[in-house]
Design a protein around this motif. Structure first.
Motif: not given
Length: 207
Positions: A48-70
């Motif tokens: 029942g918990r989460a953190v909503i993060n705001f970032t200006d690093d577009a690599r986070l979005f692209a990374g999660c869609l291409t297997g880069r989650r570290d």
């Protein structure tokens, strides 16, 4: 209003997970709506918990869609959770209501803590294009190839004109993903039926 964010959660066993999400915001109501199956959905159900993060690093979005989650994480402030170490700001939220749905349940959340970490230094068209391309990549299996090709070509204009190093790296990941998907799709298509000798040898004579 939908805001493009990175949502971080902890599973029932304490395993962290990072995922891009368009969070729907209406006044103080924040809605996270993951499709089934989803690691984020399981975590929200369990904790029942989460953190909503705001970032200006577009690599986070692209990374999660291409297997880069570290990506580096640090503990949240007010809840048992984690946030992006390099976020501009983050909101820590708790689920207050769930709209049950067999395909896409909606988790209505309230903010229990907000924190800013560094200033936003301006808009970048290339970053916006990367986010759009990341959304496109999440739907490759649903869209006709012509639409994918057309939209990637259009988004590439902003990247070519305005990107910095981070945006170029992120775009490269997504472009490779699209190319790989196209290759896989072509490889799985059945070969065109070959014409038989009888079909191609001579014109038919009508009796």
């Amino acid at each position: 209003m939908i805001i493009e964010t990175i949502v971080t959660t902890l599973g029932a066993d304490g395993t962290p997970h990072i995922a891009p999400f368009g969070v729907t915001r209406t006044a103080d109501d924040l809605v996270i709506a993951p499709f089934r199956p989803s690691v984020t959905l399981n975590a929200l159900d369990a904790t029942g918990r989460a953190v909503i993060n705001f970032t200006d690093d577009a690599r986070l979005f692209a990374g999660c869609l291409t297997g880069r989650r570290d990506w580096p994480l640090v503990p949240a402030t007010a809840i048992d959770g984690v946030r992006l170490a390099d976020s501009l700001a983050h909101w820590e939220v708790e689920v207050v209501r769930i709209e049950v749905d067999p395909v896409r349940p909606r988790f209505h959340c309230r903010t229990v803590h907000r924190e800013a970490h560094r200033p936003f230094e301006g808009h970048n068209r290339a970053a916006a294009a990367v986010i759009e391309a990341a959304i496109l990549c999440s739907r490759l299996h649903m869209l006709p190839w012509e639409k994918v090709e057309r939209e990637m070509a259009y988004l590439a204009i902003a990247v070519e004109k305005t990107a910095g190093d981070r945006e170029r790296e992120a775009w490269g990941w997504l472009a490779d993903r699209v190319a790989a998907f196209r290759s896989e799709s072509l490889a799985s298509e059945p070969p065109a039926a070959e014409a038989t000798k009888d079909q191609t040898a001579k014109p038919q004579v009508l009796s």
